[in-house]
Enzyme design. Structure first.
Site, short mmCIF file in Angstrom:
data_model
loop_
_atom_site.label_atom_id
_atom_site.label_comp_id
_atom_site.label_asym_id
_atom_site.label_seq_id
_atom_site.Cartn_x
_atom_site.Cartn_y
_atom_site.Cartn_z
N LYS A 26 -10.39 0.14 -2.59
CA LYS A 26 -10.37 -0.07 -1.15
C LYS A 26 -10.68 1.23 -0.42
CE LYS A 26 -7.38 -1.34 2.75
NZ LYS A 26 -6.05 -1.84 3.18
N LYS B 20 -6.99 3.15 -3.46
CA LYS B 20 -7.44 3.16 -2.06
C LYS B 20 -7.71 4.61 -1.64
CE LYS B 20 -5.55 1.89 2.50
NZ LYS B 20 -4.41 1.23 3.18
N ASP C 140 0.86 -1.18 0.00
CA ASP C 140 0.00 0.00 0.00
C ASP C 140 0.90 1.23 0.00
OD1 ASP C 140 -1.78 -2.07 0.55
OD2 ASP C 140 -3.04 -0.84 1.85
#
Length: 304
Positions: free
Chosen positions: A240, A204, A141
């Site tokens: 996400k 995300k 991430d």
């Protein structure tokens, strides 16, 4: 590698977002109710999409091992409860998580690239990524440079994503936009497309360290982006939302939006995750309530 001028021209050519319309549509979708039988399936699906996360300066190997045990068996009283999507930790604790999850089928995600601010030299970010992957992380991430994006240095943002993707090797790359700092829905759409064109496997919303974090309208805009991106390129990118999703009711709202905006292809942990560890206990409580008719308080579950 596209030039900054080319990137700017492409992103500015994307349709603008009607903010009022987006807010209204997200509110309508979020107000939909589902039947009890569908709710049970939705709860299990949401559990399987949770990235169980600990990202605190006081994290220890023991805390990570305990989190991994919960990831594998979220509710010992209900062994049929699904496993979570992944466990997310800082890079230096990846090895601990990998060992604890060995054989479980649950992947380890790591927040590399100087999370959460992203304020570090590029070589340090890439070294962070390579180290996490070498220790066994299956997902990375990364956070984009919001300062570069907002000042118009789109090529810098693009290049950092490309190079981080290369550093990931076989690991998936989740690109954190930190939408709470992007200021406008138009910027959310542009950052989504920029990240996908640069090679993101997931986009995300947030680090969870900035307010506002995930919201339904922002997630809806990102889902529209991945849907349109697949139509244009044939490649499916995941989404996400992370931060601020705390209740089963909230999670189900997000699942409804996924289904209605992107479509059922995204209703899988492969393409949709929920970055909200505190959510898991509420999902488990509601699951027990549906199964037993009795509401178990939060003290029946471990604190994350």
């Amino acid at each position: 590698m596209p030039t900054g001028v080319e990137l700017r021209g492409f992103l500015q050519g994307l349709p603008g977002v009607d903010q009022v319309g987006a807010d209204e549509r997200a509110a309508r979708l979020g107000a939909r109710s589902i039947k009890t039988t569908a709710k049970a399936s939705a709860i299990d699906l949401a559990i399987s999409m949770v990235d169980l996360t600990t990202l605190e300066g006081a994290d220890t190997a023991g805390k990570v091992r305990a989190l991994c045990a919960k990831a594998v068996r979220p509710d010992p009283a209900q062994p049929d409860a699904p496993k979570v999507g992944a466990v997310c930790v800082y890079p230096d604790l990846v090895g601990v998580a990998v060992d604890a999850l060995r054989g479980s089928g649950i992947g380890v995600a790591s927040v590399a690239t100087a999370f959460p601010a992203g304020r570090a030299p590029l070589e340090a970010k890439l070294a962070d990524t390579r180290a996490a992957v070498a220790d066994g992380a299956s997902e990375i991430d990364m956070v984009i440079d919001r300062g570069a994006f907002l000042s118009g240095d789109l090529r810098k943002v693009y290049e950092e994503i490309v190079l981080t993707k290369e550093a990931c090797g076989d690991a998936h790359l989740k690109v954190i936009l930190e939408t709470g700092e992007l200021r406008t829905y138009d910027n959310v759409r542009r950052a989504s497309w920029l990240a996908m064109r640069a090679g993101a496997d997931f986009i995300k919303t947030s680090t969870g360290k900035v307010s506002p974090a995930a919201t339904l309208p922002v997630t809806m805009i990102m889902l529209e982006a991945v849907r349109d991106f697949r139509d244009a390129t044939g490649r499916t990118v995941g989404v996400k939302p992370a931060g601020g999703i705390r209740t089963t009711k909230d999670a189900i709202k997000y699942l409804v939006v996924v289904n209605e905006v992107a479509g059922p292809d995204w209703l899988t942990p492969e393409y949709f995750r929920l970055g909200a560890s505190s959510l898991l206990n509420d999902l488990l409580m509601q699951r027990r309530k549906l199964a037993t008719g009795v509401y178990s308080g939060p003290d029946h579950f471990t604190l994350d």
